[in-house]
Design a protein around this motif. Structure first.
Motif, PDB file in Angstrom:
ATOM      1  N   UNK A   1      33.207  42.886  47.272  1.00 35.07           N
ATOM      2  CA  UNK A   1      33.865  43.201  48.531  1.00 35.07           C
ATOM      3  C   UNK A   1      32.842  43.272  49.669  1.00 35.07           C
ATOM      4  N   UNK A   2      33.227  42.715  50.785  1.00 40.46           N
ATOM      5  CA  UNK A   2      32.424  42.823  52.005  1.00 40.46           C
ATOM      6  C   UNK A   2      33.139  43.792  52.934  1.00 40.46           C
ATOM      7  N   UNK A   3      32.540  44.957  53.105  1.00 46.22           N
ATOM      8  CA  UNK A   3      33.168  45.991  53.912  1.00 46.22           C
ATOM      9  C   UNK A   3      33.157  45.578  55.385  1.00 46.22           C
ATOM     10  N   UNK A   4      34.130  46.027  56.154  1.00 48.20           N
ATOM     11  CA  UNK A   4      34.161  45.695  57.593  1.00 48.20           C
ATOM     12  C   UNK A   4      32.843  46.042  58.284  1.00 48.20           C
ATOM     13  N   UNK A   5      32.357  45.103  59.073  1.00 48.50           N
ATOM     14  CA  UNK A   5      31.117  45.325  59.810  1.00 48.50           C
ATOM     15  C   UNK A   5      29.868  44.973  59.037  1.00 48.50           C
ATOM     16  N   UNK A   6      29.994  44.487  57.820  1.00 46.42           N
ATOM     17  CA  UNK A   6      28.821  44.104  57.023  1.00 46.42           C
ATOM     18  C   UNK A   6      28.890  42.616  56.718  1.00 46.42           C
ATOM     19  N   UNK A   7      27.779  42.066  56.211  1.00 46.43           N
ATOM     20  CA  UNK A   7      27.721  40.637  55.934  1.00 46.43           C
ATOM     21  C   UNK A   7      27.456  40.308  54.488  1.00 46.43           C
ATOM     22  N   UNK A   8      27.500  41.278  53.592  1.00 46.08           N
ATOM     23  CA  UNK A   8      27.163  41.053  52.189  1.00 46.08           C
ATOM     24  C   UNK A   8      28.330  41.510  51.316  1.00 46.08           C
ATOM     25  N   UNK A   9      28.693  40.666  50.345  1.00 48.16           N
ATOM     26  CA  UNK A   9      29.681  41.065  49.345  1.00 48.16           C
ATOM     27  C   UNK A   9      28.965  41.798  48.217  1.00 48.16           C
ATOM     28  N   UNK A  10      29.378  43.010  47.929  1.00 47.50           N
ATOM     29  CA  UNK A  10      28.744  43.824  46.892  1.00 47.50           C
ATOM     30  C   UNK A  10      29.681  43.996  45.705  1.00 47.50           C
ATOM     31  N   UNK A  11      29.075  44.100  44.510  1.00 49.96           N
ATOM     32  CA  UNK A  11      29.854  44.251  43.282  1.00 49.96           C
ATOM     33  C   UNK A  11      30.779  45.448  43.388  1.00 49.96           C
ATOM     34  N   UNK A  12      32.056  45.240  43.025  1.00 48.17           N
ATOM     35  CA  UNK A  12      33.029  46.307  43.182  1.00 48.17           C
ATOM     36  C   UNK A  12      33.748  46.643  41.876  1.00 48.17           C
ATOM     37  N   UNK A  13      34.253  45.636  41.153  1.00 48.82           N
ATOM     38  CA  UNK A  13      35.058  45.924  39.971  1.00 48.82           C
ATOM     39  C   UNK A  13      35.116  44.687  39.075  1.00 48.82           C
ATOM     40  N   UNK A  14      35.218  44.922  37.777  1.00 45.32           N
ATOM     41  CA  UNK A  14      35.372  43.845  36.795  1.00 45.32           C
ATOM     42  C   UNK A  14      36.752  43.989  36.168  1.00 45.32           C
ATOM     43  N   UNK A  15      37.618  42.994  36.373  1.00 44.56           N
ATOM     44  CA  UNK A  15      38.961  43.003  35.813  1.00 44.56           C
ATOM     45  C   UNK A  15      38.996  42.170  34.536  1.00 44.56           C
ATOM     46  N   UNK A  16      39.392  42.785  33.424  1.00 40.09           N
ATOM     47  CA  UNK A  16      39.621  42.070  32.171  1.00 40.09           C
ATOM     48  C   UNK A  16      41.126  41.927  32.004  1.00 40.09           C
ATOM     49  N   UNK A  17      41.589  40.697  31.752  1.00 36.58           N
ATOM     50  CA  UNK A  17      43.010  40.389  31.792  1.00 36.58           C
ATOM     51  C   UNK A  17      43.581  40.142  30.394  1.00 36.58           C
ATOM     52  N   UNK A  18      44.780  40.644  30.180  1.00 34.77           N
ATOM     53  CA  UNK A  18      45.569  40.283  28.997  1.00 34.77           C
ATOM     54  C   UNK A  18      46.852  39.643  29.493  1.00 34.77           C
ATOM     55  N   UNK A  19      47.240  38.536  28.866  1.00 39.00           N
ATOM     56  CA  UNK A  19      48.370  37.755  29.338  1.00 39.00           C
ATOM     57  C   UNK A  19      49.595  37.974  28.464  1.00 39.00           C
ATOM     58  N   UNK A  20      50.750  37.801  29.060  1.00 39.86           N
ATOM     59  CA  UNK A  20      52.010  37.852  28.345  1.00 39.86           C
ATOM     60  C   UNK A  20      52.939  36.789  28.905  1.00 39.86           C
ATOM     61  N   UNK A  21      54.009  36.504  28.194  1.00 44.21           N
ATOM     62  CA  UNK A  21      55.001  35.518  28.628  1.00 44.21           C
ATOM     63  C   UNK A  21      56.319  36.250  28.813  1.00 44.21           C
ATOM     64  N   UNK A  22      56.748  36.400  30.068  1.00 44.23           N
ATOM     65  CA  UNK A  22      57.985  37.130  30.343  1.00 44.23           C
ATOM     66  C   UNK A  22      59.177  36.202  30.515  1.00 44.23           C
ATOM     67  N   UNK A  23      59.064  34.988  29.960  1.00 44.23           N
ATOM     68  CA  UNK A  23      60.137  34.011  30.084  1.00 44.23           C
ATOM     69  C   UNK A  23      59.917  33.016  31.196  1.00 44.23           C
ATOM     70  N   UNK A  24      58.887  33.234  32.016  1.00 47.22           N
ATOM     71  CA  UNK A  24      58.581  32.334  33.134  1.00 47.22           C
ATOM     72  C   UNK A  24      57.173  31.754  33.004  1.00 47.22           C
ATOM     73  N   UNK A  25      56.662  31.692  31.797  1.00 48.31           N
ATOM     74  CA  UNK A  25      55.316  31.190  31.583  1.00 48.31           C
ATOM     75  C   UNK A  25      54.293  32.302  31.542  1.00 48.31           C
ATOM     76  N   UNK A  26      53.028  31.927  31.453  1.00 48.23           N
ATOM     77  CA  UNK A  26      51.956  32.912  31.369  1.00 48.23           C
ATOM     78  C   UNK A  26      51.870  33.735  32.648  1.00 48.23           C
ATOM     79  N   UNK A  27      51.824  35.049  32.450  1.00 45.79           N
ATOM     80  CA  UNK A  27      51.561  35.963  33.553  1.00 45.79           C
ATOM     81  C   UNK A  27      50.640  37.066  33.053  1.00 45.79           C
TER      82      UNK A  27
END
Length: 447
Positions: A400-426
């Motif tokens: 994320x690059x906070x307002x007024x700054x010029x550098x994106x800094x590490x914020x969060x790591x999202x690990x995803x698990x997928x499911x099929x709710x009848x409309x394909x992978x989500x």
């Protein structure tokens, strides 16, 4: 070799497309695995060999072409990191004055050219380094914590050094180390006596209408690049099972088991040891092992999602990769509506070790809207994302690059698990982790 090509076969590399880490400097998984085996040198690893290898790679450094420089620096940093680990183990064993951890031999021993009792601290460190990755994965399965697994590996090697007089050469060094590592993990689990709890409501927060999920405060992700690679003689099915037993959903379920049941399950079902080998490792009887498994397996199934109760292997599909790409693009555009369209209706979002949790698409979208909407007084900033892999699953690192700054800094790591709710992978589940493990994934802390 093609300039800027694969270091193994010389073929041209695919466009990097924002990818980082070791996986981006080889043309295929096969070349990456071959390079790993060559670096690992299972039968010939020596400290002098590592030093010579570092000197050779340093001599190959050149500022251009940029892709070749990146590949060589990556290889060099891996060799330096490995030598540093060997040196640390040698230093720790040389400084250790502890008595043997057991009154009797730890195990029957291992086959080595030189008896372990005659190895110097440095030679012993190179021996144990060959098994570091798989021992660390074993400790991670037992604890669910990457940080604790790293500490337990070092504890295992120290215990092995102290108990080397009982290492007589009738079994493998690998089996010997697994036994010591298991006992080190059991000691930690007995000391902490921690068990998963349910999340509790946070005042003023819309958690959704679903049941609070299980909270495992110590759960951490594990980098795919740190997993032991499949050896040539192993079957693909074995590799799939090995990686599946690192998935977050299974790691969280394992945390519900008492320590000895957990150890029996991991040794039998994840490592594939026989009941007799498991009994020997746990210093108990085969009947006790079988009894522990009979109790552990039903408990585990109770805490797994319904569709995963059979432990079938899951491999990310092209469709899921496409969903991940759209998810990262939506985050980058601050488009929470597009993000919401990629989620299942009953998605779960948790953030260990933090107390925040959300169940249901509306609750998740309401939560992210506050920080992603530039018109919001709580607007957090502009985001960039990089794809990665954790626990055999698709994941993304957000900056994320906070307002007024010029550098994106590490914020969060999202690990995803997928499911099929009848409309394909989500996306059916997002487990978000704090950024201190970014370097373990080969990810920078800022862009």
């Amino acid at each position: 070799m093609v300039a800027g090509g694969c270091p193994v076969c010389g073929k041209a590399l695919a466009p990097r497309a924002g990818r980082t880490g070791r996986g981006s400097v080889y043309c295929s998984a096969a070349c990456r695995q071959k390079a790993y085996r060559e670096r690992r040198q299972p039968q010939g690893l020596t400290v002098q060999g590592l030093i010579d290898d570092i000197g050779r790679k340093a001599g190959q450094l050149a500022p251009r072409p940029a892709a070749a420089l990146y590949a060589t620096v990556t290889e060099l940093s891996e060799s330096v990191a490995r030598l540093r680990r060997v040196a640390r183990t040698a230093r720790d064993t040389a400084q250790d004055t502890g008595d043997s951890v057991t009154a009797t031999p730890v195990t029957a021993g291992a086959v080595t050219t030189t008896p372990v009792t005659q190895l110097t601290e440095t030679d012993f460190a190179t021996l144990t380094e060959q098994h570091r990755r798989e021992i660390q994965v074993h400790c991670y399965r037992m604890t669910g914590s990457y940080d604790e697994a790293e500490d337990l590996v070092q504890e295992t090697f120290l215990r092995a050094w102290r108990a080397r007089d009982g290492f007589q050469g009738r079994a493998s060094a690998r089996t010997w180390l697994y036994r010591i590592a298991t006992n080190a993990c059991l000691d930690l689990l007995r000391r902490t006596a921690r068990r998963p709890q349910r999340y509790e409501p946070v005042p003023g927060m819309n958690h959704g209408d679903g049941e609070p999920p299980v909270r495992v405060t110590w759960l951490q992700p594990y980098p795919d690049d740190e997993m032991p690679l499949t050896e040539e003689h192993e079957q693909p099915e074995s590799a799939a099972v090995s990686r599946e037993t690192l998935e977050l959903v299974l790691l969280a379920a394992i945390q519900h088991l008492p320590p000895r049941q957990r150890a029996a399950l991991v040794l039998r079902d994840a490592l594939g040891l026989t009941a007799a080998e498991t009994a020997e490792a746990l210093e108990t009887s085969v009947a006790s092992v079988n009894s522990a498994l009979q109790r552990a397996r039903p408990t585990l199934r109770e805490h797994l999602p319904r569709e995963r109760a059979d432990w079938r292997a899951t491999v990310p599909t092209d469709g899921q990769q496409a969903v991940l790409d759209r998810y990262m693009a939506a985050v980058g555009r601050l488009d929470f509506d597009a993000m919401g369209a990629l989620l299942t209706e009953d998605i779960t979002l948790t953030m260990p070790p933090n107390p925040f949790w959300f169940v249901g698409r509306d609750a998740v979208v309401d939560f992210v809207r506050v920080s992603l909407d530039p018109a919001s007084p709580m607007f957090f900033g502009h985001w960039r994302s990089l794809p990665t892999r954790a626990n055999g699953q698709l994941a993304t690192a957000h900056y994320v690059r906070r307002p007024g700054t010029g550098v994106h800094r590490a914020q969060v790591l999202d690990v995803l698990r997928f499911g099929d709710d009848g409309h394909g992978d989500r996306i059916a589940e997002i487990t978000s982790f704090e950024p201190h493990l970014f370097p373990a994934f080969g990810l920078p802390l800022r862009l």
